[in-house]
Design a protein around this motif. Structure first.
Motif, PDB file in Angstrom:
ATOM      1  N   GLN A  47      31.172  45.932  33.637  1.00 36.14           N
ATOM      2  CA  GLN A  47      32.365  45.142  33.394  1.00 36.14           C
ATOM      3  C   GLN A  47      33.569  46.077  33.435  1.00 36.14           C
ATOM      4  O   GLN A  47      33.690  46.971  32.600  1.00 36.14           O
ATOM      5  CB  GLN A  47      32.282  44.458  32.018  1.00 36.14           C
ATOM      6  N   PRO A  48      34.488  45.903  34.352  1.00 36.80           N
ATOM      7  CA  PRO A  48      35.617  46.820  34.518  1.00 36.80           C
ATOM      8  C   PRO A  48      36.420  47.036  33.249  1.00 36.80           C
ATOM      9  O   PRO A  48      36.920  48.123  33.006  1.00 36.80           O
ATOM     10  CB  PRO A  48      36.463  46.125  35.593  1.00 36.80           C
ATOM     11  N   ALA A  49      36.534  46.012  32.409  1.00 35.49           N
ATOM     12  CA  ALA A  49      37.366  46.137  31.218  1.00 35.49           C
ATOM     13  C   ALA A  49      36.830  47.181  30.256  1.00 35.49           C
ATOM     14  O   ALA A  49      37.562  47.734  29.443  1.00 35.49           O
ATOM     15  CB  ALA A  49      37.460  44.788  30.508  1.00 35.49           C
ATOM     16  N   GLU A  50      35.516  47.464  30.313  1.00 36.19           N
ATOM     17  CA  GLU A  50      34.924  48.381  29.362  1.00 36.19           C
ATOM     18  C   GLU A  50      34.478  49.689  29.999  1.00 36.19           C
ATOM     19  O   GLU A  50      34.093  50.617  29.323  1.00 36.19           O
ATOM     20  CB  GLU A  50      33.686  47.720  28.714  1.00 36.19           C
ATOM     21  N   ALA A  51      34.509  49.753  31.333  1.00 36.39           N
ATOM     22  CA  ALA A  51      33.873  50.858  32.038  1.00 36.39           C
ATOM     23  C   ALA A  51      34.435  52.213  31.650  1.00 36.39           C
ATOM     24  O   ALA A  51      33.715  53.198  31.594  1.00 36.39           O
ATOM     25  CB  ALA A  51      33.988  50.641  33.544  1.00 36.39           C
ATOM     26  N   LYS A  52      35.736  52.293  31.379  1.00 36.79           N
ATOM     27  CA  LYS A  52      36.344  53.589  31.120  1.00 36.79           C
ATOM     28  C   LYS A  52      36.641  53.815  29.644  1.00 36.79           C
ATOM     29  O   LYS A  52      37.215  54.827  29.277  1.00 36.79           O
ATOM     30  CB  LYS A  52      37.644  53.704  31.936  1.00 36.79           C
ATOM     31  N   GLY A  53      36.270  52.868  28.787  1.00 37.60           N
ATOM     32  CA  GLY A  53      36.549  53.007  27.372  1.00 37.60           C
ATOM     33  C   GLY A  53      35.297  53.261  26.563  1.00 37.60           C
ATOM     34  O   GLY A  53      34.316  53.814  27.051  1.00 37.60           O
ATOM     35  N   GLU A  54      35.352  52.833  25.303  1.00 37.00           N
ATOM     36  CA  GLU A  54      34.202  52.970  24.429  1.00 37.00           C
ATOM     37  C   GLU A  54      33.101  52.015  24.878  1.00 37.00           C
ATOM     38  O   GLU A  54      33.368  50.978  25.487  1.00 37.00           O
ATOM     39  CB  GLU A  54      34.614  52.653  22.988  1.00 37.00           C
ATOM     40  N   PRO A  55      31.840  52.343  24.580  1.00 37.00           N
ATOM     41  CA  PRO A  55      30.759  51.440  24.974  1.00 37.00           C
ATOM     42  C   PRO A  55      30.868  50.098  24.256  1.00 37.00           C
ATOM     43  O   PRO A  55      31.324  50.022  23.116  1.00 37.00           O
ATOM     44  CB  PRO A  55      29.498  52.200  24.553  1.00 37.00           C
ATOM     45  N   THR A  56      30.465  49.061  24.927  1.00 38.98           N
ATOM     46  CA  THR A  56      30.421  47.734  24.316  1.00 38.98           C
ATOM     47  C   THR A  56      29.266  47.693  23.313  1.00 38.98           C
ATOM     48  O   THR A  56      28.134  48.018  23.650  1.00 38.98           O
ATOM     49  CB  THR A  56      30.201  46.655  25.386  1.00 38.98           C
ATOM     50  N   GLU A  57      29.584  47.331  22.086  1.00 41.09           N
ATOM     51  CA  GLU A  57      28.566  47.281  21.045  1.00 41.09           C
ATOM     52  C   GLU A  57      28.135  45.838  20.788  1.00 41.09           C
ATOM     53  O   GLU A  57      28.937  44.908  20.871  1.00 41.09           O
ATOM     54  CB  GLU A  57      29.088  47.889  19.741  1.00 41.09           C
ATOM     55  N   PHE A  58      26.851  45.655  20.491  1.00 41.22           N
ATOM     56  CA  PHE A  58      26.397  44.340  20.051  1.00 41.22           C
ATOM     57  C   PHE A  58      25.299  44.504  19.007  1.00 41.22           C
ATOM     58  O   PHE A  58      24.608  45.516  18.945  1.00 41.22           O
ATOM     59  CB  PHE A  58      25.940  43.469  21.225  1.00 41.22           C
ATOM     60  N   LEU A  59      25.192  43.492  18.155  1.00 35.39           N
ATOM     61  CA  LEU A  59      24.308  43.527  16.999  1.00 35.39           C
ATOM     62  C   LEU A  59      23.001  42.792  17.289  1.00 35.39           C
ATOM     63  O   LEU A  59      23.008  41.652  17.752  1.00 35.39           O
ATOM     64  CB  LEU A  59      25.007  42.868  15.803  1.00 35.39           C
ATOM     65  N   PHE A  60      21.890  43.456  17.012  1.00 32.54           N
ATOM     66  CA  PHE A  60      20.554  42.947  17.310  1.00 32.54           C
ATOM     67  C   PHE A  60      19.764  42.845  16.013  1.00 32.54           C
ATOM     68  O   PHE A  60      19.529  43.841  15.339  1.00 32.54           O
ATOM     69  CB  PHE A  60      19.883  43.898  18.303  1.00 32.54           C
ATOM     70  N   TRP A  61      19.363  41.627  15.655  1.00 33.76           N
ATOM     71  CA  TRP A  61      18.561  41.379  14.448  1.00 33.76           C
ATOM     72  C   TRP A  61      17.094  41.204  14.806  1.00 33.76           C
ATOM     73  O   TRP A  61      16.756  40.533  15.786  1.00 33.76           O
ATOM     74  CB  TRP A  61      19.017  40.095  13.773  1.00 33.76           C
ATOM     75  N   THR A  62      16.218  41.756  13.955  1.00 32.28           N
ATOM     76  CA  THR A  62      14.784  41.505  14.078  1.00 32.28           C
ATOM     77  C   THR A  62      14.196  41.319  12.684  1.00 32.28           C
ATOM     78  O   THR A  62      14.749  41.797  11.698  1.00 32.28           O
ATOM     79  CB  THR A  62      14.032  42.670  14.763  1.00 32.28           C
ATOM     80  N   PRO A  63      13.027  40.654  12.599  1.00 32.69           N
ATOM     81  CA  PRO A  63      12.330  40.523  11.317  1.00 32.69           C
ATOM     82  C   PRO A  63      11.223  41.553  11.149  1.00 32.69           C
ATOM     83  O   PRO A  63      10.331  41.381  10.323  1.00 32.69           O
ATOM     84  CB  PRO A  63      11.733  39.112  11.417  1.00 32.69           C
TER      85      PRO A  63
END
Length: 445
Positions: free
Chosen positions: A57-73
């Motif tokens: 995604q160009p908007a994120e390519a040169k900045g900080e990594p895109t973070e996302f939250l992953f839940w597990t049981p």
């Protein structure tokens, strides 16, 4: 009724995510084998980078990594294995970063309900048992994965068919399977050898004959210890289906049928014959298996690491066909699902990239004892070399819980009544009739 979820601003969401990760991150409470390699494949990093570039995604390519939250049981020993996969993925590329959180297994869906209904600290990606998916779809809390999968190069045909079909609702795909965990048979190889049994049983006649040979009351040794509680949630449905019965007939519960009653009588019969002790408490059959006093145990793939740590000389095989009608086995399946209100294009691209990575880099999860649902992994030499690879032999006849909304609440009365029958406190027909009556009441609420 469908519930709408309020969407908070990006900054507020990220602050909440950071706070949750700091509070919840950590391994499983049993440790696990955290030093195992993810796949032993030198192409892991290249594959991950290739996937990341495909979803760039160009908007994120040169900045900080895109973070996302992953839940597990995965709060048991299996948590360390999934944590390792996430760590390997994070290290293999720099465009995305997964914040991995393990929620307590017993409270998982309660916490998930709160997060999804309020929008506070909710995950971007989550593990969901396949039989939970219809209920959450009905509440409007999951989004279809077809578009995300297509952009990531993920195809339904890359996975075992059973969980894919179950999680496809009104022609929309809501769960990408990680594994299938059917009931399996564990057996003590040393006890089998001493009894002169050269192969695990595959049918009722062989099973009945073998458990007789394996029982030695003078040593306190039993051929098969009948559990009265868990994991009957896997054993009872398996036996009912094998004997030609059903749990649900399309409009009502049907687990008090003659086919079901016969299987309860068969289990209780082993107690009456002395093949199994009576009054078995929770995990009693497992304790005796660990002590070398229970020759055969029906349980799930998740038990493997415990038996490995105990140094048992054991084998794994499909559950024999005990019933008269067909081969069948109850199974569960862990699936990846995405909440409906995750709309950030970069986050969705990152999730797709991670799921593509898992499809070919999840051997660590197999080492936890699970049989993987991705065909590239099932067909790999590394997976076929694992002792539980035979579990995949049952994938063609696995069955999941009935695709009925709130099935867990509807079926809950079974287990207390079944326990009473197995303990000899109630006649099997009476126990299952009482369970069915209670379930019918639950459906009216």
């Amino acid at each position: 009724m469908r519930k709408s979820v309020k969407r908070f601003g990006t900054l507020f969401l990220m602050l909440n995510i950071s706070a949750l990760v700091l509070a919840g991150c950590g391994g499983g409470n049993n440790g696990g084998n955290s030093n195992t390699a993810a796949s032993g494949n030198s192409n892991t990093t290249a594959n991950a980078n290739s996937n990341a570039q495909a979803n760039e995604q160009p908007a994120e390519a040169k900045g900080e990594p895109t973070e996302f939250l992953f839940w597990t049981p995965f709060s048991g020993a299996d948590g360390a294995f999934m944590k390792k996969i996430v760590e390997n993925y994070n290290a293999a590329q720099d465009q995305y970063k997964i914040k991995f959180v393990i929620q307590p297994n017993g409270e998982y869906y309660k916490q998930l309900d709160v997060a999804l209904s309020t929008g506070k600290e909710r995950p971007d990606l989550m593990i969901m048992h396949v039989d939970q998916i219809p209920t959450y779809v009905s509440k409007g809390q999951l989004q279809p994965l077809d578009d995300i999968a297509s952009k990531a190069g993920i195809n339904k045909t890359d996975y075992v068919d059973a969980p894919v079909q179950y999680s496809t609702i009104e022609n929309k795909w809501y769960g990408i399977p990680l594994d299938i965990h059917p009931l399996v048979m564990y057996y003590n190889k040393d006890l089998f050898e001493k009894a002169g049994i050269t192969a695990p049983p595959t049918n009722r006649a062989e099973f009945d004959a073998d458990v007789e040979k394996l029982t030695d009351k003078s040593k306190g040794q039993y051929g098969y210890v009948v559990p009265t509680l868990w994991p009957q949630q896997f054993i009872f449905p398996t036996l009912v289906w094998q004997n030609g019965g059903e749990l649900w007939n399309g409009s009502d519960v049907s687990y008090n049928s003659p086919e079901a009653v016969e299987m309860v009588q068969w289990m209780r019969g082993m107690v009456d014959k002395g093949i199994s002790p009576g009054n078995v408490q929770q995990d009693g059959e497992n304790t005796l298996f660990l002590q070398g006093k229970n020759a055969i145990q029906f349980n799930g793939p998740w038990m493997k690491s415990q038996f490995d740590e105990a140094g048992l000389n054991y084998g794994i095989a499909p559950v024999p066909q005990i019933g008269k009608a067909k081969q069948a086995v109850f199974a569960g399946s862990h699936n990846f699902a995405i909440p409906k209100d995750v709309t950030d294009a970069n986050v969705l691209a990152g999730i797709g990239d991670f799921l593509k990575y898992v499809a070919s880099n999840s051997l660590d999860w197999a080492k936890s004892g699970q049989a993987l649902a991705a065909k590239p992994m099932l067909e790999s030499a590394d997976f076929k070399a694992l002792p539980q690879s035979s579990i995949a032999d049952s994938f063609s006849y696995v069955q999941f819980a009935p695709n009925v909304l709130n099935w867990g609440k509807i079926s809950d009365p079974i287990w207390g009544e079944l326990s009473s029958a197995l303990l000899g406190k109630k006649d099997p027909q009476k126990a299952l009739d009482d369970a069915a009556a209670k379930s019918k009441q639950a459906m009216k609420k």
